[in-house]
Design an enzyme around this catalytic site. Structure first.
Site, PDB file in Angstrom:
ATOM      1  N   THR A 158      34.379  63.446   8.645  1.00 29.70           N
ATOM      2  CA  THR A 158      33.229  62.543   8.432  1.00 29.70           C
ATOM      3  C   THR A 158      32.797  61.986   9.784  1.00 29.70           C
ATOM      4  O   THR A 158      31.982  62.598  10.459  1.00 29.70           O
ATOM      5  CB  THR A 158      33.568  61.401   7.448  1.00 29.70           C
ATOM      6  OG1 THR A 158      34.750  60.752   7.880  1.00 29.70           O
ATOM      7  CG2 THR A 158      33.764  61.953   6.052  1.00 29.70           C
ATOM      8  N   LYS A 184      41.750  65.086   8.855  1.00 28.63           N
ATOM      9  CA  LYS A 184      40.542  64.371   9.247  1.00 28.63           C
ATOM     10  C   LYS A 184      40.884  62.885   9.250  1.00 28.63           C
ATOM     11  O   LYS A 184      41.731  62.410   8.483  1.00 28.63           O
ATOM     12  CB  LYS A 184      39.364  64.638   8.307  1.00 28.63           C
ATOM     13  CG  LYS A 184      39.476  64.111   6.895  1.00 28.63           C
ATOM     14  CD  LYS A 184      39.123  62.686   6.623  1.00 28.63           C
ATOM     15  CE  LYS A 184      37.756  62.312   7.076  1.00 28.63           C
ATOM     16  NZ  LYS A 184      37.499  60.859   6.679  1.00 28.63           N
ATOM     17  N   THR A 195      48.149  57.849   4.716  1.00 22.42           N
ATOM     18  CA  THR A 195      47.402  58.387   5.856  1.00 22.42           C
ATOM     19  C   THR A 195      45.959  58.589   5.462  1.00 22.42           C
ATOM     20  O   THR A 195      45.521  58.133   4.434  1.00 22.42           O
ATOM     21  CB  THR A 195      47.988  59.736   6.299  1.00 22.42           C
ATOM     22  OG1 THR A 195      47.118  60.283   7.277  1.00 22.42           O
ATOM     23  CG2 THR A 195      48.082  60.697   5.135  1.00 22.42           C
ATOM     24  N   GLU A 282      37.833  55.608  16.091  1.00 29.24           N
ATOM     25  CA  GLU A 282      36.421  55.274  16.300  1.00 29.24           C
ATOM     26  C   GLU A 282      36.244  54.453  17.576  1.00 29.24           C
ATOM     27  O   GLU A 282      36.795  53.368  17.713  1.00 29.24           O
ATOM     28  CB  GLU A 282      35.876  54.546  15.073  1.00 29.24           C
ATOM     29  CG  GLU A 282      35.729  55.514  13.898  1.00 29.24           C
ATOM     30  CD  GLU A 282      35.356  54.857  12.590  1.00 29.24           C
ATOM     31  OE1 GLU A 282      34.865  55.576  11.705  1.00 29.24           O
ATOM     32  OE2 GLU A 282      35.568  53.646  12.439  1.00 29.24           O
ATOM     33  N   ASN A 405      30.646  51.121  13.301  1.00 28.92           N
ATOM     34  CA  ASN A 405      30.932  50.490  12.020  1.00 28.92           C
ATOM     35  C   ASN A 405      29.962  49.416  11.577  1.00 28.92           C
ATOM     36  O   ASN A 405      29.957  49.017  10.416  1.00 28.92           O
ATOM     37  CB  ASN A 405      32.357  49.940  12.026  1.00 28.92           C
ATOM     38  CG  ASN A 405      33.340  51.077  11.906  1.00 28.92           C
ATOM     39  OD1 ASN A 405      33.304  51.816  10.927  1.00 28.92           O
ATOM     40  ND2 ASN A 405      34.165  51.255  12.919  1.00 28.92           N
ATOM     41  N   SER A 410      23.755  53.654   7.466  1.00 29.82           N
ATOM     42  CA  SER A 410      22.359  54.011   7.704  1.00 29.82           C
ATOM     43  C   SER A 410      22.259  55.310   8.494  1.00 29.82           C
ATOM     44  O   SER A 410      23.230  55.962   8.808  1.00 29.82           O
ATOM     45  CB  SER A 410      21.644  52.877   8.413  1.00 29.82           C
ATOM     46  OG  SER A 410      22.436  52.330   9.439  1.00 29.82           O
TER      47      SER A 410
END
Lengths: 410, 410
Positions: A158, A184, A195, A282, A405, A410
């Site tokens: 993702t 992933k 996880t 991230e 985040n 959007s």
């Protein structure tokens, strides 16, 4: 995918074929994007399965159904939907998963418990049944060449910035068996639970109970020892499939010849995959290993290590390449575990910065600052109380995390 | 101070004089900055004191000495150093605090236990003794006008963007008593511990044991119910001083006339100060109230509320004005408290977005999006299990937090 993480491996590794495993990918268009988002893996009859799933109480239907399948111990197919987690979607979400299972059962003529479904993406939107049905129809019974491991690893992602795979092999009584896995995960990663989504395959023949035992042990020091942001997904799942096609005498206990070698290979793949998730955390710009020693027990060391690894102030200091070790002291002290300020020692890399409750004599920040400028940071804390030790892995907290985040949907 | 938080009150409030309390501020130059950074408060003989301090095991010498003073129950002076926390500085840090106490004792001829010292700022650097001595010499015995409450509130700050004060009054058997307080805090704020630095003063006459009882109760629902970043300072301290100059008959139990009114005033001041800390949370652009109901107990509700309030994914979603309520579901589920996905309901403001395990029928995101555009956000979760409820306050997680903390020491 967006810009590749600076911590990513140079390239996707070469993974071996696993006899009894065939892969297909398709475009279900769960989101309006130009990529495949449905992965279908068919497994030879007799494949054993083990799994660990999230401890998040608000787990998805997929996770509940995986648990039933894990208890059953056998698997014929795995379907992974990317772009929609189908979590907290009530009966509508359950209908979508049941439809997928029915469609696969009609094709393979297997027990519904042998069909494993995972979904990942936004929470609270029922998985669109029409898109799932049409996407699945494209891959079931498809006769062409299988998708590559890299294709499959990319299709389950993702917010990941690179596809993640790993492999190892082991020898069981003279026969080489292969282990290959994909994973992933990038955000909503916390170690107290199972996880993110990870799938490991081996051609070894292993009884389901032993397979589960091996997976439980491997997960503790790998997938359950990483954290990106202390948040725990509702969909976390790791599945380990053993097709038995290698031809070894089926392993049933850890004392069987070759069982330790197979476990070592599974552990190596799980550790590599888990660390790749952190490397794709991230916004991550630094990979951080936190080592705690001298705790009263290993479990206590682990809690202290996680307190350090989850501290926003420690993570932002490292993002700023700032040797602000006082924040490590703070994170040790807030962990709620036995500690003694005046026996505590802190290091960055191999450089001790504080010992016995105060900065080391003649502390020279230059080598510490040089270590912090690298991409791979090691933080150590010795509590000076006992023999307990633990290592966890995390990444720094940067503007990139906020950007990703604050505007995810959007 | 840097740019004032958008969530700050319009102006510093007017605080009443508290008889028996005099304030002075000075420039000790603990950092190279153009501002006062040493606060000295002298208290009339007989002043009672109560306090709560951090539960961080790696606490500072100042905190350890405050605890001894709180047990003693009487206070004559408070000194607050800003710009250096003097925590994790071993015997060198202790010598600096002992010197400050000795200097004040020489002036006031009091018990050393009656001198309270707090320090706040970077961890791991011993407080410079020369600067402390010279700074203190400027304020001890100074004959001019006292510093204003606003001056004192500003002098105790570090990364705060506005000075924080609050006041209330109560009537004890016909006499009006005053309560006034100041607080500093902006980052390294977590509610599991005491708090940041806060000082509340009243002219009421109250026995130390009752004063401590009132402070413990007030702290639970105020300073211990806020979080900025889940990190807990090594220096957290709240002190409550009662000078007894109002002339009321000393209160010794909660059943005494006027005790409830005084408690209400103390609670009101503590709540206002605690919420101001959140309004000045590092990088904050939204003030967030998290209300949890329907839990199995109040304590369980509190843990769930804190799980929501500390979730980086919830906080970044609100920063992005994104009604990503799935993240609230995730945070409820990871809290480790009893919950049932299929009885859970979530709201933003007064708008329910999900009930009974799935989005509400005909969910209209427009009013929710409008609520999220405001500065004051309310998030509600009803667990549907029991009568337990709790409210905690936090702020969003923004680029500002990263900027402030990735480069704090430079």
């Amino acid at each position: 995918m967006t810009t590749r993480s600076p911590l990513a491996p140079a390239a996707f590794p070469t993974l071996p074929d696993i006899a009894g495993v065939s892969r297909r990918v398709a475009r279900a268009q769960y989101k309006n994007w130009d990529r495949c988002d449905l992965t279908y893996v068919e497994l030879v009859p007799g494949t054993a399965v083990a799994g660990v799933t999230t401890r998040n109480i608000c787990c998805s239907t997929e996770v509940e159904m995986c648990r039933e399948g894990i208890a059953h111990g056998r698997a014929r197919a795995l379907i992974v939907n990317a772009g929609n987690a189908n979590a907290f979607t009530g009966y509508r979400g359950r209908e979508a998963v049941e439809q997928i299972v029915a469609q696969v059962v009609a094709h393979l003529d297997c027990d519904p418990k042998e069909v494993f479904v995972s979904s990942t993406g936004v929470i609270g939107v029922p998985l669109p049944k029409d898109k799932a049905r049409e996407g699945l129809a494209k891959v079931i019974g498809f006769a062409g060449p299988p998708a590559s491991w890299e294709d499959a690893a990319r299709t389950i992602t993702t917010t990941d910035t690179f596809p993640k795979g790993s492999a190892a092999s082991a020898i069981i009584e003279g026969r080489t068996v292969q282990v290959a896995g994909i994973v992933k995960g990038s955000g909503m990663i916390a170690p107290d639970m199972a996880t993110m989504l990870g799938y490991i395959f081996t051609d070894a023949a292993v009884a389901p109970a032993l397979l589960q035992d091996m997976l439980n042990e491997a997960t503790g020091a790998t997938f359950n020892s990483i954290t990106v942001d202390s948040d725990t997904s509702t969909s976390d799942t790791v599945l380990l499939f053993a097709t038995g096609q290698a031809g070894n005498a089926p392993l049933t206990t850890r004392d069987d010849p070759g069982a330790d070698a197979l476990y070592a290979a599974i552990h190596a793949v799980a550790l590599d995959l888990a660390q790749q998730v952190v490397r794709d955390g991230e916004g991550a710009s630094k990979f951080i290993e936190v080592q705690v020693s001298g705790a009263v027990s290993d479990e206590s060391a682990r809690r202290v290590a996680l307190s350090i690894a989850n501290s926003p102030l420690v993570k932002t200091a490292i993002a700023g390449e700032d040797a602000n070790w006082g924040r490590v002291v703070m994170a040790v002290g807030k962990a709620g575990e036995p500690a003694d300020r005046d026996r505590l020692a802190i290091r960055f890399g191999d450089h001790w910065v504080a010992k016995d409750g105060l900065p080391v004599d003649g502390y020279d920040e230059a080598p510490v600052a040089a270590h912090l400028k690298g991409l791979e940071i090691r933080v150590g804390a010795d509590l000076g109380l006992g023999e307990g030790r633990a290592t966890v892995w995390t990444c720094d907290l940067t503007h990139g995390y906020i950007s990703i985040n604050a505007d995810y949907r959007s």
